[in-house]
Design a protein around this motif. Structure first.
Motif, PDB file in Angstrom:
ATOM      1  N   GLY A  28      -2.335 -17.575  -1.259  1.00 46.57           N
ATOM      2  CA  GLY A  28      -3.522 -18.155   0.281  1.00 46.57           C
ATOM      3  C   GLY A  28      -4.912 -18.102   0.332  1.00 46.57           C
ATOM      4  N   ALA A  29      -5.414 -18.112   0.930  1.00 51.32           N
ATOM      5  CA  ALA A  29      -7.507 -16.881   0.595  1.00 51.32           C
ATOM      6  C   ALA A  29      -7.064 -16.070   1.484  1.00 51.32           C
ATOM      7  CB  ALA A  29      -7.820 -18.192   1.513  1.00 51.32           C
ATOM      8  N   ILE A  30      -6.237 -16.191   2.906  1.00 56.47           N
ATOM      9  CA  ILE A  30      -6.406 -14.157   3.837  1.00 56.47           C
ATOM     10  C   ILE A  30      -4.632 -13.813   3.362  1.00 56.47           C
ATOM     11  CG2 ILE A  30      -5.790 -14.192   6.304  1.00 56.47           C
ATOM     12  CD1 ILE A  30      -7.122 -16.216   7.043  1.00 56.47           C
ATOM     13  N   ARG A  31      -5.219 -12.442   3.200  1.00 56.66           N
ATOM     14  CA  ARG A  31      -4.393 -11.962   2.376  1.00 56.66           C
ATOM     15  C   ARG A  31      -3.550 -10.418   3.367  1.00 56.66           C
ATOM     16  NH1 ARG A  31      -3.508 -13.056  -3.225  1.00 56.66           N
ATOM     17  NH2 ARG A  31      -4.548 -15.407  -3.095  1.00 56.66           N
ATOM     18  N   CYS A  32      -2.514 -10.185   3.812  1.00 54.95           N
ATOM     19  CA  CYS A  32      -2.518  -9.384   4.604  1.00 54.95           C
ATOM     20  C   CYS A  32      -3.188  -7.558   3.831  1.00 54.95           C
ATOM     21  CB  CYS A  32      -0.943  -8.767   5.116  1.00 54.95           C
ATOM     22  SG  CYS A  32       0.275  -7.906   3.496  1.00 54.95           S
ATOM     23  N   HIS A  33      -2.970  -7.374   4.177  1.00 54.88           N
ATOM     24  CA  HIS A  33      -3.663  -5.030   3.332  1.00 54.88           C
ATOM     25  C   HIS A  33      -2.037  -4.617   3.577  1.00 54.88           C
ATOM     26  CE1 HIS A  33      -7.917  -6.953   4.379  1.00 54.88           C
ATOM     27  NE2 HIS A  33      -7.429  -7.524   3.685  1.00 54.88           N
ATOM     28  N   ALA A  34      -1.614  -4.932   3.155  1.00 55.67           N
ATOM     29  CA  ALA A  34      -0.180  -3.486   2.858  1.00 55.67           C
ATOM     30  C   ALA A  34       0.032  -3.177   1.038  1.00 55.67           C
ATOM     31  CB  ALA A  34       1.483  -4.160   3.658  1.00 55.67           C
ATOM     32  N   HIS A  35       0.327  -2.119   1.339  1.00 53.04           N
ATOM     33  CA  HIS A  35       0.282  -1.405  -0.627  1.00 53.04           C
ATOM     34  C   HIS A  35       1.467  -0.864  -0.409  1.00 53.04           C
ATOM     35  CE1 HIS A  35      -2.782  -2.797  -3.399  1.00 53.04           C
ATOM     36  NE2 HIS A  35      -3.412  -3.407  -1.436  1.00 53.04           N
ATOM     37  N   VAL A  36       2.761  -1.956  -0.777  1.00 53.37           N
ATOM     38  CA  VAL A  36       4.406  -1.108   0.093  1.00 53.37           C
ATOM     39  C   VAL A  36       4.298  -0.028  -2.054  1.00 53.37           C
ATOM     40  CG1 VAL A  36       5.229  -3.330  -1.996  1.00 53.37           C
ATOM     41  CG2 VAL A  36       6.441  -1.299  -0.412  1.00 53.37           C
ATOM     42  N   ARG A  37       5.358   0.665  -1.877  1.00 51.46           N
ATOM     43  CA  ARG A  37       5.509   1.933  -2.989  1.00 51.46           C
ATOM     44  C   ARG A  37       6.024   0.489  -4.151  1.00 51.46           C
ATOM     45  NH1 ARG A  37       6.076   7.233  -2.654  1.00 51.46           N
ATOM     46  NH2 ARG A  37       3.209   8.113  -2.148  1.00 51.46           N
ATOM     47  N   THR A  38       5.787   1.144  -5.272  1.00 49.12           N
ATOM     48  CA  THR A  38       7.501   0.054  -6.266  1.00 49.12           C
ATOM     49  C   THR A  38       7.474   0.964  -7.417  1.00 49.12           C
ATOM     50  OG1 THR A  38       5.008  -0.398  -7.869  1.00 49.12           O
ATOM     51  CG2 THR A  38       5.612  -1.736  -6.110  1.00 49.12           C
ATOM     52  N   ASN A  39       9.107   0.583  -8.532  1.00 45.21           N
ATOM     53  CA  ASN A  39       8.897   1.224  -9.234  1.00 45.21           C
ATOM     54  C   ASN A  39       7.662   1.966 -10.447  1.00 45.21           C
ATOM     55  OD1 ASN A  39       8.688  -0.864 -10.641  1.00 45.21           O
ATOM     56  ND2 ASN A  39      11.076  -1.232 -11.069  1.00 45.21           N
ATOM     57  N   LYS A  40       7.773   3.078 -11.143  1.00 42.76           N
ATOM     58  CA  LYS A  40       6.458   2.673 -12.077  1.00 42.76           C
ATOM     59  C   LYS A  40       6.264   1.036 -12.990  1.00 42.76           C
ATOM     60  CE  LYS A  40       7.203   7.407 -13.647  1.00 42.76           C
ATOM     61  NZ  LYS A  40       7.332   8.701 -14.347  1.00 42.76           N
ATOM     62  N   ALA A  41       6.721   0.318 -13.465  1.00 37.69           N
ATOM     63  CA  ALA A  41       6.389  -0.829 -13.706  1.00 37.69           C
ATOM     64  C   ALA A  41       5.889  -1.774 -13.071  1.00 37.69           C
ATOM     65  CB  ALA A  41       8.210  -1.029 -14.718  1.00 37.69           C
ATOM     66  N   GLY A  42       5.743  -1.508 -12.069  1.00 33.80           N
ATOM     67  CA  GLY A  42       5.494  -1.907 -11.066  1.00 33.80           C
ATOM     68  C   GLY A  42       6.101  -3.300 -10.240  1.00 33.80           C
ATOM     69  N   LEU A  43       7.321  -3.543 -10.790  1.00 31.87           N
ATOM     70  CA  LEU A  43       8.172  -4.940 -11.197  1.00 31.87           C
ATOM     71  C   LEU A  43       8.762  -5.601  -9.710  1.00 31.87           C
ATOM     72  CD1 LEU A  43       9.942  -4.316 -14.482  1.00 31.87           C
ATOM     73  CD2 LEU A  43       7.893  -5.724 -14.021  1.00 31.87           C
ATOM     74  N   ARG A  44       9.158  -3.927  -8.361  1.00 37.07           N
ATOM     75  CA  ARG A  44      10.284  -3.965  -8.031  1.00 37.07           C
ATOM     76  C   ARG A  44       9.764  -3.334  -6.598  1.00 37.07           C
ATOM     77  NH1 ARG A  44      13.429  -0.297  -6.845  1.00 37.07           N
ATOM     78  NH2 ARG A  44      14.353   0.872  -9.580  1.00 37.07           N
ATOM     79  N   ILE A  45       9.835  -3.643  -5.151  1.00 38.30           N
ATOM     80  CA  ILE A  45       9.661  -2.793  -4.166  1.00 38.30           C
ATOM     81  C   ILE A  45      10.536  -1.656  -4.383  1.00 38.30           C
ATOM     82  CG2 ILE A  45      10.579  -2.238  -1.593  1.00 38.30           C
ATOM     83  CD1 ILE A  45       9.032  -5.300  -1.202  1.00 38.30           C
ATOM     84  N   SER A  46      10.034  -0.288  -3.828  1.00 41.54           N
ATOM     85  CA  SER A  46      11.313   0.713  -4.172  1.00 41.54           C
ATOM     86  C   SER A  46      11.657   1.376  -2.799  1.00 41.54           C
ATOM     87  CB  SER A  46      10.565   2.335  -4.784  1.00 41.54           C
ATOM     88  OG  SER A  46      10.692   2.480  -6.174  1.00 41.54           O
TER      89      SER A  46
END
Length: 451
Positions: A28-46
């Protein structure tokens, strides 16, 4: 703890570098501004079995917050987010229990959850897995809890992030008695055209609530949203925009230092008039931000969200906006609806002097932290002990406990006895001559659109 929040081996990086993180809001056009830590590949939430990242004691120390004090009894911080969150109350309980914060439940009146029109039912459905706003909401209520454990929390849930639900929800929050409102989301500001020179007029009215400060996250894609342009409502004439910093311990008198977060938002509005307090801004229209707080996921916050494995480490200006909002509520400044108040209180902030969030051709101040106002961090980050309404920092003795005087005269206020309504778990507040604040003797134990 170490100098930075504890991280596991696949997330640890040298000081000053980014960690693997991604937005949890992807639709969507409106997005939240939360950035969650992921594994190094950025494939999943840690996720983690125990809290990692900064918790309330760290944040209270860094921003000089007295968790046992509010200027008025139980101010209300309203959080406006999209979609439902069926585990909200239990997730919030897990966070507050972990850190010894007083219970905040629907039953005890501390927590209230309503839909976008302000009704208790029906509440919206939970978000789709590809657009998980529950992580955003968990971050918001946990940051309010850290900054103001005695505040009430009002969560207003828009049906979705489409349409005008998030805007309509502002009115519901105001009508239900919010002291302050926090909006950790945004979308591209619509540029004026020859046919329509004021395209934001219809939206602006939703954010115009006299005596209710509205705090909006500045964005998480660096200067000018990585070329996509300014975020709205961060550029609204009626809000206080909150940028992000990197927060680390150091050997200074404060014990902490901050630099501008490399992805914290800053931009010039396309149509909102430049306010008089932004005299240093090279923008011809309103600039973001006005103030800032921790937002870098590399120095992120511990947040609890059971559906995503439990303890997460999250950053973004979605963290800084509710955190600052709660500080303003606790310190009696919830009616300060303009950045002009922040400008006038610059000496009571922690000025952020270094760090950058991009390259800004309009002027270096838009993307580089510097003395005084700058684009990424505004006028600095809050020192809650200095922002207590009335302005004083002296001490005295009050019947209900030690007094943090708010007087502006030669002498600081002497606290009056705490009233029963002010007492929660041995903590109390009360007024005294010169604006004194009675402090209780018992202290509490203590993302972005892809283009």
């Amino acid at each position: 703890m170490a100098d930075d929040p504890v991280v596991n081996d696949d997330l640890a990086v040298p000081d000053g570098q980014e960690v693997a993180s991604d937005s949890v809001c992807t639709q969507g056009a409106i997005r939240c501004h939360a950035h969650v830590r992921t594994n190094k590949a950025g494939l999943r939430i840690s996720s983690h079995a125990a809290p990692m990242g900064f918790g309330p004691p760290d944040l209270q120390a860094a921003y000089k917050i007295n968790p046992a004090s509010t200027v008025t009894a139980k101010p209300t911080v309203a959080i406006v987010d999209a979609y439902g969150y069926s585990a909200l109350e239990s997730d919030l309980a897990a966070y507050r229990t972990q850190y010894g914060l007083p219970p905040c439940t629907i039953a005890n009146g501390c927590l209230k959850v309503v839909n976008q029109t302000g009704a208790a039912t029906p509440l919206p459905a939970n978000p789709p897995a590809t657009d998980d706003w529950t992580v955003e909401t968990a971050l918001d209520v946990d940051m309010v809890s850290a900054a103001c454990p005695l505040c009430k929390i009002l969560v207003v849930q828009a049906t979705s992030n489409a349409g005008d639900g998030l805007f309509v929800a502002q009115n519901a929050a105001a009508a239900l008695g919010a002291t302050v409102i926090s909006d950790s989301w945004g979308g591209p500001e619509v540029a004026p055209t020859a046919q329509n020179l004021t395209p934001l007029t219809a939206q602006e009215v939703y954010f115009d609530h006299p005596n209710i400060a509205i705090f909006v996250s500045a964005g998480d894609d660096g200067y000018n949203d990585a070329g996509a342009g300014p975020d709205y409502p961060a550029t609204s004439a009626h809000v206080i925009s909150v940028g992000g910093t990197r927060l680390v311990r150091d050997s200074s008198a404060r014990g902490w230092s901050e630099t501008a977060w490399t992805k914290g938002g800053s931009a010039c509005s396309l149509s909102i008039a430049k306010p008089g307090y932004q005299t240093l801004s090279p923008c011809t229209k309103k600039a973001t931000a006005d103030i800032a707080a921790v937002g870098d996921p590399a120095t992120g916050l511990a947040v609890y969200n059971a559906a995503n494995g439990g303890w997460l480490v999250i950053g973004g200006t979605s963290a800084s906006a509710p955190f600052v909002a709660a500080i303003f509520a606790a310190t009696g400044n919830g009616a300060q609806t303009s950045g002009s108040f922040i400008s006038s209180k610059a000496s009571k902030l922690n000025d952020v002097l270094s760090g950058t969030n991009g390259t800004c051709p309009q002027g270096a101040l838009l993307c580089n932290a510097a003395a005084g106002w700058d684009g990424p961090t505004g006028y600095g980050t809050p020192n809650a002990s200095l922002l207590v309404a009335g302005g004083g920092t002296g001490t005295g003795t009050g019947t209900g406990g030690t007094t943090n005087g708010g007087g502006t005269g030669a002498a600081n206020g002497t606290g009056a006895a705490a009233t029963p309504a002010d007492v929660t778990g041995g903590c109390s507040t009360g007024g005294g001559a010169g604006g004194g604040v009675v402090l209780g003797l018992a202290m509490l134990g203590l993302r972005r659109r892809r283009r």
